[in-house]
Structure formats: C-alpha cells, structure tokens
Design an enzyme around this catalytic site. Structure first.
Site, mmCIF file in Angstrom:
data_model
loop_
_atom_site.group_PDB
_atom_site.id
_atom_site.type_symbol
_atom_site.label_atom_id
_atom_site.label_comp_id
_atom_site.label_asym_id
_atom_site.label_seq_id
_atom_site.Cartn_x
_atom_site.Cartn_y
_atom_site.Cartn_z
ATOM 1 N N HIS A 119 0.847 -1.190 0.000
ATOM 2 C CA HIS A 119 0.000 0.000 0.000
ATOM 3 C C HIS A 119 0.886 1.244 0.000
ATOM 4 O O HIS A 119 1.863 1.305 0.756
ATOM 5 C CB HIS A 119 -0.905 -0.016 1.240
ATOM 6 C CG HIS A 119 -1.863 1.123 1.259
ATOM 7 N ND1 HIS A 119 -3.017 1.142 0.492
ATOM 8 C CD2 HIS A 119 -1.832 2.308 1.924
ATOM 9 C CE1 HIS A 119 -3.659 2.286 0.700
ATOM 10 N NE2 HIS A 119 -2.970 3.009 1.549
ATOM 11 N N THR A 151 -6.040 -8.907 6.114
ATOM 12 C CA THR A 151 -7.134 -9.421 6.935
ATOM 13 C C THR A 151 -8.426 -8.828 6.369
ATOM 14 O O THR A 151 -8.393 -8.074 5.387
ATOM 15 C CB THR A 151 -6.979 -8.980 8.407
ATOM 16 O OG1 THR A 151 -7.017 -7.543 8.438
ATOM 17 C CG2 THR A 151 -5.673 -9.477 9.003
HETATM 18 C C1 GRF Z 1 0.996 0.514 -6.132
HETATM 19 O O1 GRF Z 1 1.164 1.866 -5.808
HETATM 20 C C2 GRF Z 1 0.551 -0.259 -4.928
HETATM 21 O O2 GRF Z 1 1.086 0.225 -3.732
HETATM 22 C C3 GRF Z 1 -0.942 -0.075 -4.948
HETATM 23 O O3 GRF Z 1 -1.286 -0.098 -6.307
HETATM 24 C C4 GRF Z 1 -0.177 0.298 -7.083
HETATM 25 C C5 GRF Z 1 0.085 -0.799 -8.050
HETATM 26 O O4 GRF Z 1 1.107 -0.475 -8.974
HETATM 27 N N1 GRF Z 1 -1.600 -1.086 -4.151
HETATM 28 P P1 GRF Z 1 1.700 -1.586 -9.933
HETATM 29 O O5 GRF Z 1 0.527 -2.192 -10.711
HETATM 30 O O6 GRF Z 1 2.393 -2.603 -9.076
HETATM 31 O O7 GRF Z 1 2.653 -0.852 -10.819
#
Ligand code: GRF
Length: 211
Positions: A119, A151
């Site tokens: 995230h 979770t």
């Molecule tokens: C990333 O910023 C990740 O943290 C979030 O969604 C984005 C996905 O980017 N959950 P990618 O598809 O891995 O380039």
C-alpha cells in the site's frame, strides 16, 4: 492477546494478483531473477483483461490468467475460483500487487496469514484509494509504503515492512507517487522473503521475529 506459532511457508510458490501496470510484479520477478528472492511465481491472476501486468508475466514465461468477475454471481464465488486456481498450482503465498478488489473470506480462510498486500502510504495513515493524494491533501511531511498481511480489515492487517519517503513542498501526486514506488519495489520482495523464510509470529497486531 493471540500469539501465533512461528511458521515458514512451504512451498515457496507465489501467486501475484494484479489489476494494472504491474510494476510491483516486475520488482518481484526481478528480485527472483537476480537471486535476491528464493521463490517461484506459480501464477499471475488479474481481474482485468487489459492489465499490463498480464503481459509482463507472459514475457517472463509465467502463467497469466484473466478471471472475469462478471463470470461469477458474487464476490465469494469469484474468490473461491481464485482459491481453486491457487490450490491447483500448489501456491504457498498470495501477493496482492495493485489488485483493485476487496479480498473476501474464502481466500482469507484458505490462505490465513499467507496473503500480503502493498500500500502506498505509511499505514494506518491513508488506507483505501488514492493514498498519495490523501497524504498530500492532509499535509503530512512524511509518507511512504507499507507491506502488510491481509485481513478482513481494509489495509488494516499486521505490518511486515515499511519505508518512509519525505514529502517535498512542490510535490504533486505524480512526483510523490513516483518516489514512493521506488520504495515499494524495494520492500515488497524483501517482505516476501521475510514471510517465506518464517521464524516470525504474530503477537496481537505485531509481526515479530521469533527469538
Ligand atoms: C501501487 O502503488 C501499490 O502500492 C498499490 O497499487 C499500485 C500498483 O502499482 N496497491 P503496480 O501495478 O504494481 O505498478
């Protein structure tokens, strides 16, 4: 306080669930290729047919599947289908990498403490969508990236690794996102390695190395 027993994850076979660009998937592929992560990606699954991540997987010789949510009556049925694909490929750890769907009970029960997510904020600050925009609008001076166990609580599971990024006065969502992404690509493969290697347990919310 619930203390789980330490475990290592066998087999070291990953599934990566994606919806878009797939840069985190690529960072996992690259870490495996350069020997920094001892694991195999057994399958990549996308809920979107047009996810660039599917192409990245196929270019790396990894099986890549589009599972269309519209083919299933509800979220649980969709999650059960994912679980079947994962079990059929003997997957040990599930990595969400930009997977833009809530993961439900069938998957979380089948892979308890074995689903990771990345995230783009320092959780618990700014869960949910547009975390980088939320951080800028709030005016924080530091944000970053978090890898956590998944979770039922959205972006609320035990934290495995975090990395901080300074917010600059002239940052836009794009510039801040780009610097956070650099950290994401470092900590996700590292967190996967930590979880696979075992020797950890959960003490309440805390992910701890067992001594
Ligand atoms: C990333 O910023 C990740 O943290 C979030 O969604 C984005 C996905 O980017 N959950 P990618 O598809 O891995 O380039």
């Amino acid at each position: 306080m619930i203390i789980s027993t330490p475990r290592s994850i066998v087999p070291r076979r990953l599934a990566v669930l994606v919806s878009g660009r797939g840069s985190n998937l690529q960072s996992i592929i690259d870490a495996i290729d350069r020997g920094a992560l001892d694991a195999t990606i057994a399958v990549v699954i996308s809920n979107r047919a047009d996810a660039a991540a599917l192409l990245r997987a196929r270019e790396a010789g990894i099986e890549a599947i589009w599972l269309n949510p519209r083919d299933y009556p509800d979220r649980d049925a969709y999650d059960r289908a994912i679980v079947e694909h994962l079990k059929a490929r003997d997957v040990g750890l599930v990595c969400l990498a930009g997977f833009m769907r809530l993961v439900g009970t069938p998957l979380l029960e089948a892979f308890q403490d074995r689903v990771l997510n990345i995230h783009p904020s320092l959780l618990p600050a700014f869960p949910g969508l547009d975390a980088q925009r939320q951080a800028l609008e709030h005016g924080v001076r530091v944000s970053g990236a978090t890898v956590h166990l998944v979770t039922a609580d959205l972006d609320g599971g035990p934290i495995v690794l975090q990395s901080a990024v300074r917010v600059l006065d002239d940052d836009t969502v794009d510039t801040l996102s780009a610097r956070i992404l650099v950290e994401e690509h470092k900590i996700y493969p590292e967190a996967i390695r930590l979880v696979l290697d075992g020797g950890w347990h959960l003490k309440g919310r805390r992910f701890k190395k067992s001594t």
